[in-house]
Design an enzyme around this catalytic site. Structure first.
Site, mmCIF file in Angstrom:
data_model
loop_
_atom_site.group_PDB
_atom_site.id
_atom_site.type_symbol
_atom_site.label_atom_id
_atom_site.label_comp_id
_atom_site.label_asym_id
_atom_site.label_seq_id
_atom_site.Cartn_x
_atom_site.Cartn_y
_atom_site.Cartn_z
ATOM 1 N N CYS A 172 -3.108 -12.584 18.212
ATOM 2 C CA CYS A 172 -4.494 -13.053 18.170
ATOM 3 C C CYS A 172 -4.769 -13.772 19.472
ATOM 4 C CB CYS A 172 -4.708 -14.002 16.993
ATOM 5 S SG CYS A 172 -6.362 -14.757 16.939
ATOM 6 N N GLN A 204 -15.378 -19.005 31.363
ATOM 7 C CA GLN A 204 -16.146 -17.764 31.303
ATOM 8 C C GLN A 204 -16.611 -17.412 29.892
ATOM 9 O OE1 GLN A 204 -14.521 -14.416 33.666
ATOM 10 N NE2 GLN A 204 -13.142 -15.934 34.565
ATOM 11 N N CYS A 246 -13.105 -10.191 17.812
ATOM 12 C CA CYS A 246 -13.019 -9.540 19.124
ATOM 13 C C CYS A 246 -12.169 -8.279 19.101
ATOM 14 C CB CYS A 246 -12.480 -10.515 20.163
ATOM 15 S SG CYS A 246 -10.744 -10.972 19.933
ATOM 16 N N TYR A 255 -8.325 9.066 4.340
ATOM 17 C CA TYR A 255 -6.931 9.478 4.260
ATOM 18 C C TYR A 255 -6.745 10.461 3.103
ATOM 19 C CZ TYR A 255 -6.335 5.776 7.680
ATOM 20 O OH TYR A 255 -6.441 5.003 8.811
ATOM 21 N N ARG A 276 -8.410 -10.710 9.255
ATOM 22 C CA ARG A 276 -8.408 -11.177 10.644
ATOM 23 C C ARG A 276 -8.581 -12.687 10.726
ATOM 24 N NH1 ARG A 276 -12.574 -7.213 13.508
ATOM 25 N NH2 ARG A 276 -13.433 -7.227 11.398
ATOM 26 N N CYS A 281 -12.096 -16.792 13.199
ATOM 27 C CA CYS A 281 -12.000 -15.491 13.865
ATOM 28 C C CYS A 281 -13.339 -15.134 14.487
ATOM 29 C CB CYS A 281 -11.587 -14.438 12.844
ATOM 30 S SG CYS A 281 -11.706 -12.735 13.429
ATOM 31 N N GLN A 335 0.825 -1.200 0.000
ATOM 32 C CA GLN A 335 0.000 0.000 0.000
ATOM 33 C C GLN A 335 0.867 1.261 0.000
ATOM 34 O OE1 GLN A 335 -2.529 -0.631 3.514
ATOM 35 N NE2 GLN A 335 -4.224 -1.158 2.145
#
Length: 651
Positions: free
Chosen positions: A365, A424, A349, A175, A323, A346, A103
């Site tokens: 990750c 959890q 998150c 941008y 991701r 993925c 880029q």
């Protein structure tokens, strides 16, 4: 070619480049460059994804001018000393059969930070401020415009000399090129503003310079937002018009959404899990119908079946799964081989990918901590002497430790006291917009299965069990429980913790105060869940704002949801006590009292306490003891899984 995903694994020609498939790793910051140059860690990171089968890697932004340093760890393509690093990266990627574009970038007014902490002078088409970073830019002179345009050409020449296959000009996310296109930002009256043709001139010249610098056989593409999703941003009509005007000069267009200029629009830079999968499909379809060059799309495309559907529907020619590839670099190879159930999906998150970038830390990750650490952790080395390993606790830490230990050849048994694995994460997935978090459990369960770990549910580990089984090592990963702080007063007010609410215990009365100590997603999530159930909810946060500990796009999306749900947020609030119908707080900066009256129920989101009793119970049991995750110290899933991976690697 894959029979399950025939379009996804068909070749794609982009100008002079032929891609082996239509899966892309799109440009994303990694914080792996060193001194503005390609580093060995960056080479290893991209080599892993190329080896995993991706068709195209688009490297993170490379600055084309000294004023393009929008972070302290950006790549720079402003002098010839950059060429050897790009060459090393290109050779590594090409050796695995993958193409590499880079880029070309100038942020304009969107400057985040400087290397020495001083505020940089930002340049834009006009002196139009940016809301998100509170930057007041300086209008570019014609001389600087000429320098920057020349910089696009010089950077492309260097990339070509290094063997990079192409360049992608970044006109996305508000941008610099997008600032020139946007009449709300570009208020110039010279040849670079004033009308549509004038506002397009900068981008047209940047494309021409890159084309000239790259020469024959070099790909030149454009990344642009298909709508910047903010009031004064560039809309889809303007973006499409600009792309159509430049179509004959481009080899492809790559679509995203959003803008860096506002908090609400910036969430689209790395959209959180609350946004739907492949949510930009309709916008991409408009561009696809209007253009004859390949249209590439990114934005929550997490699974190969989603990408295949986009291709089959004629909405895109290639899919950015960035991701998803951070989470599982081998996704392409697994999908092509029909092993789609083995893909570590993925969950969006944002915690360790862009979340670490925003903290100035190298990419990783939460599910695959090896990402960004390829030089230290690649494939698990076989154990010198296989051992019998008992893992106590089936949460993320214990599951990952069991997987890696088994992959290295140890004989591993995992014991979970309850009926389900996941710890959890089983509760986290019950919060609004967090259902995808449960994919973490699904992924780890599959890894356990593939690694051959013996899993025992509804069995609590104690000293007697360890004595009877006589393992060589015991991994204690027993997690944590909700923390109930000592509160002054008392009375008839109902007090619950977040776990009780998520497990379905009834909340009495209509007015609820959520006391949020951790400032993560639990407090806001509980508040949103209760508001959706019809309660009048207030959120008292022991921090400067709700979600203070979260990655900013997740936090800002939550802030918008809280506002829309009518949840009143009180910051700087330390929970002190309660009586029958009032909750007492202290302002954390002034130490002055604050009172929330007419409260029927107080919900505690006050962090966690380690469940570490087993460590003491097993002291002196004869086995080597290791503690990981929340039982060592309550933190997040990222630390739990990383510690599980690291311990499994070292056992």
């Amino acid at each position: 070619m894959s029979t399950l995903f025939p379009l996804l694994f068909s070749p794609l020609r982009i100008g002079p480049a032929l891609l082996r498939n239509r899966i892309m790793s799109t440009g994303h910051d990694t914080v792996l460059p060193e001194d503005g140059r390609v580093s060995p860690a960056l080479v290893a990171y991209h080599r892993a994804r190329a080896r995993g089968g991706v068709g195209l890697i688009v490297l993170q932004v490379s600055g084309v001018h000294e004023t393009a340093r929008y972070t302290s760890h950006a790549l720079m393509a402003t002098d010839d000393s950059c060429v050897p690093g790009y060459r090393q990266l290109a050779e590594a990627v090409h050796a695995e059969g993958c193409k590499l574009f880079a880029q070309l970038f100038h942020p304009g007014r969107e400057i985040m930070e400087s290397a020495d902490g001083l505020l940089s002078v930002a340049y834009a088409p006009s002196a139009t401020p940016s809301e998100r970073f509170h930057v007041q830019p300086r209008a570019l002179s014609r001389e600087m415009i000429d320098e920057i345009i020349a910089g696009y050409g010089a950077a492309a020449r260097r990339l070509r000399a290094a063997g990079v296959d192409g360049a992608e000009i970044v006109a996305s996310h508000g941008y610099l090129p997008a600032q020139f296109l946007n009449p709300q930002v570009n208020r110039r009256e010279d040849g670079y503003g004033g009308d549509d043709a004038g506002r397009l001139r900068f981008l047209r010249e940047a494309v021409a310079a890159a084309r000239a610098g790259g020469g024959p056989g070099f790909v030149v593409g454009l990344r642009i937002s298909a709508g910047e999703e903010e009031g004064e941003g560039m809309d889809a009509e303007l973006a499409l018009a600009a792309t159509r005007a430049l179509e004959s000069e481009l080899d492809y267009v790559s679509l995203v959404a959003g803008s860096s200029a506002t908090l609400g629009a910036a969430i689209h830079i790395a959209p959180p899990m609350a946004l739907p999968a492949a949510y930009l499909a309709a916008q991409a379809a408009r561009f696809k119908r209007a253009l004859s060059i390949p249209v590439l799309l990114a934005g929550r495309i997490n699974q190969p079946q989603e990408a295949e559907q986009l291709l089959a529907g004629g909405q895109a020619d290639g899919c950015g799964m960035t991701r998803a590839l951070i989470c599982d670099p081998e996704l392409p190879a697994k999908a092509e081989q029909g092993r789609h159930d083995d893909i570590r999906a993925c969950i969006g998150c944002n915690q360790a990918c862009i979340g670490r970038f925003h903290r100035g830390l190298p990419i990783s990750c939460i599910q695959h901590p090896q990402s960004g650490r390829e030089l230290e952790y690649s494939e698990p080395r076989p154990a010198a002497a296989p051992r019998r390993v008992l893992v106590a606790g089936g949460g993320p830490a214990g599951m990952k430790a069991a997987v890696i230990a088994a992959q290295r050849g140890h004989q591993v048994s995992l014991y979970e006291a309850g009926p389900q694995l996941g710890g959890q994460a089983l509760l986290a997935q019950l919060l609004p917009g967090r259902a995808e978090f449960g994919g973490l459990i699904t992924n780890l369960e599959r890894e356990l299965q593939l690694a051959g770990v013996e899993v025992k549910r509804n069995v609590k580990v104690d000293r007697e069990l360890v004595r009877r089984l006589a393992p060589d090592a015991v991994v204690v990963a027993t997690g944590a429980r909700p923390r109930w702080p000592a509160l002054e007063g008392g009375g008839a007010m109902q007090v619950l913790d977040a776990w009780q609410v998520l497990r379905g215990e009834a909340v009495r009365g209509g007015k609820v105060l959520v006391g949020d100590w951790r400032c993560d997603w639990i407090g806001p999530g509980i508040a949103l869940r209760l508001a959706a159930a019809g309660h009048q909810v207030r959120l008292a946060v022991n921090g400067t704002h709700a979600g203070e500990a979260l990655q900013m796009y997740v936090r800002d999306h939550l802030a918008g949801q809280l506002q829309r749900a009518g949840v009143a947020v009180t910051p700087y609030a330390r929970l002190y006590g309660h009586d029958d119908d009032s909750v007492y707080l202290l302002h954390t900066a002034s130490e002055e009292a604050m009172v929330e009256s007419e409260v029927d129920c107080l919900v505690l989101c006050q962090g966690h306490q380690a469940e570490d009793g087993l460590l003491e119970e097993l002291s002196g049991c004869g086995a080597q003891l290791h503690a990981i995750g929340d039982c060592l110290a309550p933190r997040t899933a990222e630390e739990a899984i990383y510690e599980g991976m690291r311990l499994g690697w070292r056992l």
